[in-house]
Design a protein around this motif. Structure first.
Motif, PDB file in Angstrom:
ATOM      1  N   GLU A 305       0.835  -1.208   0.000  1.00 38.05           N
ATOM      2  CA  GLU A 305       0.000   0.000   0.000  1.00 38.05           C
ATOM      3  C   GLU A 305       0.869   1.257   0.000  1.00 38.05           C
ATOM      4  OE1 GLU A 305      -2.490   0.315   3.435  1.00 38.05           O
ATOM      5  OE2 GLU A 305      -3.785   1.815   2.519  1.00 38.05           O
ATOM      6  N   LEU A 306       1.920   1.229   0.810  1.00 41.69           N
ATOM      7  CA  LEU A 306       2.841   2.373   0.877  1.00 41.69           C
ATOM      8  C   LEU A 306       3.422   2.703  -0.500  1.00 41.69           C
ATOM      9  CD1 LEU A 306       4.632   4.205   2.883  1.00 41.69           C
ATOM     10  CD2 LEU A 306       6.338   2.419   2.596  1.00 41.69           C
ATOM     11  N   LEU A 307       3.645   1.656  -1.296  1.00 44.73           N
ATOM     12  CA  LEU A 307       4.266   1.854  -2.612  1.00 44.73           C
ATOM     13  C   LEU A 307       3.226   2.082  -3.714  1.00 44.73           C
ATOM     14  CD1 LEU A 307       7.140  -0.794  -2.384  1.00 44.73           C
ATOM     15  CD2 LEU A 307       7.304   1.676  -2.088  1.00 44.73           C
ATOM     16  N   GLY A 308       1.979   2.302  -3.314  1.00 43.71           N
ATOM     17  CA  GLY A 308       0.978   2.697  -4.304  1.00 43.71           C
ATOM     18  C   GLY A 308       0.043   1.589  -4.733  1.00 43.71           C
ATOM     19  N   GLY A 309       0.195   0.393  -4.137  1.00 42.13           N
ATOM     20  CA  GLY A 309      -0.701  -0.710  -4.479  1.00 42.13           C
ATOM     21  C   GLY A 309      -1.904  -0.734  -3.540  1.00 42.13           C
ATOM     22  N   LYS A 310      -2.730  -1.797  -3.701  1.00 37.11           N
ATOM     23  CA  LYS A 310      -3.864  -1.956  -2.771  1.00 37.11           C
ATOM     24  C   LYS A 310      -3.336  -2.465  -1.440  1.00 37.11           C
ATOM     25  CE  LYS A 310      -7.173  -3.473  -6.139  1.00 37.11           C
ATOM     26  NZ  LYS A 310      -7.291  -4.779  -6.700  1.00 37.11           N
ATOM     27  N   ASP A 311      -4.124  -2.315  -0.406  1.00 39.10           N
ATOM     28  CA  ASP A 311      -3.746  -2.801   0.919  1.00 39.10           C
ATOM     29  C   ASP A 311      -3.548  -4.321   0.849  1.00 39.10           C
ATOM     30  OD1 ASP A 311      -3.365  -3.102   3.560  1.00 39.10           O
ATOM     31  OD2 ASP A 311      -5.401  -2.570   4.189  1.00 39.10           O
ATOM     32  N   THR A 312      -2.283  -4.775   0.851  1.00 37.83           N
ATOM     33  CA  THR A 312      -1.982  -6.198   0.622  1.00 37.83           C
ATOM     34  C   THR A 312      -0.924  -6.664   1.616  1.00 37.83           C
ATOM     35  OG1 THR A 312      -2.238  -5.737  -1.736  1.00 37.83           O
ATOM     36  CG2 THR A 312      -1.276  -7.870  -1.158  1.00 37.83           C
ATOM     37  N   PRO A 313      -1.215  -7.710   2.377  1.00 39.97           N
ATOM     38  CA  PRO A 313      -0.218  -8.178   3.352  1.00 39.97           C
ATOM     39  C   PRO A 313       0.905  -8.978   2.687  1.00 39.97           C
ATOM     40  CG  PRO A 313      -2.142  -9.602   3.402  1.00 39.97           C
ATOM     41  CD  PRO A 313      -2.440  -8.519   2.395  1.00 39.97           C
ATOM     42  N   GLY A 314       1.997  -9.127   3.399  1.00 38.51           N
ATOM     43  CA  GLY A 314       3.109  -9.928   2.875  1.00 38.51           C
ATOM     44  C   GLY A 314       4.031 -10.351   3.998  1.00 38.51           C
ATOM     45  N   VAL A 315       4.788 -11.400   3.728  1.00 39.78           N
ATOM     46  CA  VAL A 315       5.775 -11.863   4.718  1.00 39.78           C
ATOM     47  C   VAL A 315       6.924 -12.529   3.966  1.00 39.78           C
ATOM     48  CG1 VAL A 315       4.562 -14.081   5.111  1.00 39.78           C
ATOM     49  CG2 VAL A 315       6.104 -13.201   6.858  1.00 39.78           C
ATOM     50  N   GLY A 316       8.135 -12.397   4.496  1.00 38.82           N
ATOM     51  CA  GLY A 316       9.267 -13.030   3.803  1.00 38.82           C
ATOM     52  C   GLY A 316      10.550 -12.908   4.597  1.00 38.82           C
ATOM     53  N   TRP A 317      11.615 -13.442   4.056  1.00 46.55           N
ATOM     54  CA  TRP A 317      12.924 -13.326   4.700  1.00 46.55           C
ATOM     55  C   TRP A 317      14.027 -13.357   3.649  1.00 46.55           C
ATOM     56  CZ3 TRP A 317      15.675 -17.469   3.092  1.00 46.55           C
ATOM     57  CH2 TRP A 317      15.025 -18.710   2.901  1.00 46.55           C
ATOM     58  N   ALA A 318      15.229 -12.981   4.073  1.00 46.87           N
ATOM     59  CA  ALA A 318      16.407 -13.095   3.222  1.00 46.87           C
ATOM     60  C   ALA A 318      17.543 -13.640   4.062  1.00 46.87           C
ATOM     61  CB  ALA A 318      16.789 -11.734   2.661  1.00 46.87           C
ATOM     62  N   ALA A 319      18.372 -14.475   3.448  1.00 49.28           N
ATOM     63  CA  ALA A 319      19.531 -15.031   4.153  1.00 49.28           C
ATOM     64  C   ALA A 319      20.768 -14.795   3.303  1.00 49.28           C
ATOM     65  CB  ALA A 319      19.332 -16.517   4.417  1.00 49.28           C
ATOM     66  N   GLY A 320      21.920 -14.753   3.967  1.00 48.99           N
ATOM     67  CA  GLY A 320      23.163 -14.438   3.266  1.00 48.99           C
ATOM     68  C   GLY A 320      23.871 -15.678   2.754  1.00 48.99           C
ATOM     69  N   VAL A 321      24.176 -15.689   1.468  1.00 50.01           N
ATOM     70  CA  VAL A 321      24.888 -16.835   0.889  1.00 50.01           C
ATOM     71  C   VAL A 321      26.301 -16.931   1.466  1.00 50.01           C
ATOM     72  CG1 VAL A 321      25.752 -17.894  -1.241  1.00 50.01           C
ATOM     73  CG2 VAL A 321      23.579 -16.646  -1.275  1.00 50.01           C
ATOM     74  N   GLU A 322      27.016 -15.789   1.499  1.00 45.57           N
ATOM     75  CA  GLU A 322      28.402 -15.834   1.991  1.00 45.57           C
ATOM     76  C   GLU A 322      28.454 -16.331   3.433  1.00 45.57           C
ATOM     77  OE1 GLU A 322      27.115 -13.375   0.273  1.00 45.57           O
ATOM     78  OE2 GLU A 322      28.488 -12.812  -1.344  1.00 45.57           O
ATOM     79  N   ARG A 323      27.492 -15.893   4.237  1.00 49.17           N
ATOM     80  CA  ARG A 323      27.484 -16.338   5.647  1.00 49.17           C
ATOM     81  C   ARG A 323      27.223 -17.830   5.749  1.00 49.17           C
ATOM     82  NH1 ARG A 323      24.916 -11.392   9.132  1.00 49.17           N
ATOM     83  NH2 ARG A 323      26.244  -9.834   8.139  1.00 49.17           N
ATOM     84  N   ALA A 324      26.295 -18.313   4.930  1.00 52.42           N
ATOM     85  CA  ALA A 324      26.015 -19.757   4.949  1.00 52.42           C
ATOM     86  C   ALA A 324      27.289 -20.521   4.571  1.00 52.42           C
ATOM     87  CB  ALA A 324      24.884 -20.083   3.982  1.00 52.42           C
ATOM     88  N   ILE A 325      28.023 -20.016   3.578  1.00 54.38           N
ATOM     89  CA  ILE A 325      29.240 -20.715   3.144  1.00 54.38           C
ATOM     90  C   ILE A 325      30.302 -20.682   4.242  1.00 54.38           C
ATOM     91  CG2 ILE A 325      31.170 -20.655   1.498  1.00 54.38           C
ATOM     92  CD1 ILE A 325      29.153 -19.797  -0.650  1.00 54.38           C
ATOM     93  N   LEU A 326      30.449 -19.524   4.899  1.00 54.45           N
ATOM     94  CA  LEU A 326      31.424 -19.434   5.996  1.00 54.45           C
ATOM     95  C   LEU A 326      31.141 -20.498   7.055  1.00 54.45           C
ATOM     96  CD1 LEU A 326      31.784 -15.592   6.697  1.00 54.45           C
ATOM     97  CD2 LEU A 326      33.612 -17.174   6.097  1.00 54.45           C
ATOM     98  N   VAL A 327      29.864 -20.651   7.385  1.00 59.29           N
ATOM     99  CA  VAL A 327      29.492 -21.619   8.419  1.00 59.29           C
ATOM    100  C   VAL A 327      29.674 -23.050   7.906  1.00 59.29           C
ATOM    101  CG1 VAL A 327      27.592 -22.453   9.857  1.00 59.29           C
ATOM    102  CG2 VAL A 327      27.921 -20.008   9.548  1.00 59.29           C
ATOM    103  N   MET A 328      29.303 -23.282   6.661  1.00 58.01           N
ATOM    104  CA  MET A 328      29.477 -24.636   6.106  1.00 58.01           C
ATOM    105  C   MET A 328      30.956 -25.034   6.158  1.00 58.01           C
ATOM    106  SD  MET A 328      26.908 -24.396   2.866  1.00 58.01           S
ATOM    107  CE  MET A 328      27.055 -26.035   2.165  1.00 58.01           C
ATOM    108  N   LYS A 329      31.817 -24.087   5.818  1.00 55.20           N
ATOM    109  CA  LYS A 329      33.257 -24.375   5.860  1.00 55.20           C
ATOM    110  C   LYS A 329      33.722 -24.622   7.287  1.00 55.20           C
ATOM    111  CE  LYS A 329      34.856 -22.031   1.724  1.00 55.20           C
ATOM    112  NZ  LYS A 329      35.473 -20.790   1.236  1.00 55.20           N
ATOM    113  N   ALA A 330      33.249 -23.765   8.200  1.00 57.27           N
ATOM    114  CA  ALA A 330      33.664 -23.903   9.598  1.00 57.27           C
ATOM    115  C   ALA A 330      33.208 -25.247  10.170  1.00 57.27           C
ATOM    116  CB  ALA A 330      33.102 -22.757  10.423  1.00 57.27           C
ATOM    117  N   LEU A 331      32.098 -25.747   9.681  1.00 54.41           N
ATOM    118  CA  LEU A 331      31.587 -27.042  10.172  1.00 54.41           C
ATOM    119  C   LEU A 331      32.183 -28.217   9.389  1.00 54.41           C
ATOM    120  CD1 LEU A 331      27.785 -26.181  10.640  1.00 54.41           C
ATOM    121  CD2 LEU A 331      29.438 -26.646  12.447  1.00 54.41           C
TER     122      LEU A 331
END
Ligand code: AMP
Length: 436
Positions: A305-331
């Motif tokens: 809605e803030l960006l000019g659309g209709k009142d529409t809910p949403g949910v999501g996430w983002a994760a870091g590829v580099e961080r996942a790789i750092l941990v995979m290597k450490a493990l």
């Protein structure tokens, strides 16, 4: 006289960026594979948006008084005079696409995922770069708490599959435009008598965006935060019920979580649920390789809605590829190699042998046989030495005479036994040998 080459350089990659070298690639491939397989299985479709967007998109959605907008955006003017920004995050561009492409007319919710580079002008350190990569998911057009839980479940199963098992979520609720203003006032009242003790940034935040005070990394501000009021105690009935329901889903899924009443996340567009996925203290990752959160996200019911659309809910996430790789290597998590080891070496001798060899190489590839070569070398001895080093089972030798006669020599590397085979059936013969 020959022209002299004018030397410049050497050049270095820009600060905070990384070259992904071939030996790193198996990790990237593994993450791409797991993310897309799991996202598809959970009903998400892949979307790719441009790396550049109108600057105002991020200013309005991420928020003017956030670190990202105030300090971290790569913004520039085009020759045409427009202000563009290298995307610092993936949700606002997807919200823009949802509106621009009329996705409200599709069956709801719309479930999308992405993997790609993001850009933030940050102080580089381990696990923090200026160009980094995120994979993320969004469910737009659904406000039921089941969709919050489903995105978190997807985060969870992706990291489990990658071998990063000892993680949990920190969760909080940021309420909604109904219940947040009252809390904001209370937060201001709490901080006002302490203004002198705040860092200069927080003094300004207190006026412009008091919730951001809870996000400050400054040590003194962190101390002051300890007794700050909790938003969770001020939620309206609807937000309270929604949050309780998300937690019940997590219990049902047996996904571990910890309530963190101070978790606000660094972006303004969140409402209700927010969360971050973190390593547990007994994750097996050494202190030196500990990364901050692996990923984070939440609900953004007012963003479209803030960006000019209709009142529409949403949910999501983002994760870091580099961080996942750092941990995979450490493990010490092993990843499958990207290219299969060659089983055959194709050696050539003489002009005609060399000329035919490229075509033959493609024939082998088409037959699905991983093959290596060293076409730049002309000595057969040198070529066989490489074949030996690679540990291939068979070397094929195409000499002048064989090329003229329409034959090829098939040499079993271990025994050194050689046999002349007509080119018409060498693939068939080769496959038989490789089976042995
Ligand atoms: P955010 O969009 O800030 O919530 O970040 C989500 C995830 O992206 C973080 O948990 C990190 O895994 C990753 N991330 C964010 N910023 C960076 C950065 N500067 N360098 C590397 N990874 C980052």
């Amino acid at each position: 006289m020959a022209e002299k080459t004018k030397k410049i350089g050497p050049f270095q990659r820009p600060k905070g960026t990384a070259d992904i070298l071939p030996e790193e690639e198996p990790y990237w491939e593994r993450i791409r594979k797991v993310v897309s397989a799991f996202a598809h299985a959970y009903g998400f479709s892949r979307i790719e948006t441009p790396l550049i967007e109108e600057s105002a998109l991020f200013e309005r959605s991420v928020g003017e008084a956030t670190d990202i907008v105030e300090k971290q955006m790569y913004t520039f003017r085009t020759r045409g005079g427009d202000s563009l920004t290298l995307r610092p995050e993936g949700t606002a561009p997807i919200a823009r696409v949802y509106i621009e492409e009329g996705m409200a007319n599709l069956p709801q919710p719309v479930k999308l995922y992405y993997i790609g580079p993001m850009f933030r002008y940050e102080q580089p350190q381990a696990g923090r770069y200026r160009q980094f990569h995120q994979f993320g998911v969004e469910i737009i057009g659904e406000q039921d708490s089941a969709s919050d839980a489903q995105t978190m479940q997807l985060f969870w199963v992706i990291f489990q599959e990658l071998g990063i098992k000892k993680i949990h979520f920190e969760v909080n609720s940021l309420g909604c435009p109904q219940c947040r203003p009252k809390y904001r006032t209370e937060l201001k009242e709490y901080y006002r008598p302490k203004t002198a003790k705040l860092c200069p940034d927080c003094r300004r935040r207190l006026k412009e965006n008091p919730l951001r005070l809870l996000d400050c990394k400054n040590e003194r501000c962190q101390e002051l935060k300890a007794n700050a009021p909790h938003l969770i105690d001020h939620l309206c009935q609807e937000c309270h019920n929604h949050f309780t329901s998300v937690l019940e889903f997590l219990d049902e899924l047996e996904i571990p979580y910890l309530l963190n009443p101070h978790l606000v996340r660094g972006l303004d567009y969140y409402t209700k649920t927010v969360f971050e996925g973190k390593l547990l203290s007994d994750s097996g990752v050494e202190e030196s390789a500990r990364v901050q959160e692996l990923g984070g996200g939440g609900r953004y019911d007012k963003l479209i809605e803030l960006l000019g659309g209709k009142d529409t809910p949403g949910v999501g996430w983002a994760a870091g590829v580099e961080r996942a790789i750092l941990v995979m290597k450490a493990l010490g998590i092993a990843v499958p190699v990207v290219t299969p080891e060659p089983k055959v070496f194709l050696a050539q001798l003489g002009d005609l042998g060399k000329k035919r060899s490229l075509k033959l190489f493609e024939e082998l590839r088409r037959a699905g046989i991983p093959v290596a070569e060293s076409f730049g070398r002309s000595s057969i001895k040198a070529q066989l030495r490489i074949a030996d080093k690679l540990g291939v089972a068979v070397a094929l030798i195409l000499g002048q005479k064989e090329a003229l006669d329409g034959n090829i020599i098939l040499r079993e590397m271990r025994s050194g036994v050689q046999e002349i085979i007509p080119l018409g059936r060498f693939i068939e013969e080769l496959k038989k040998r490789l089976k042995k």
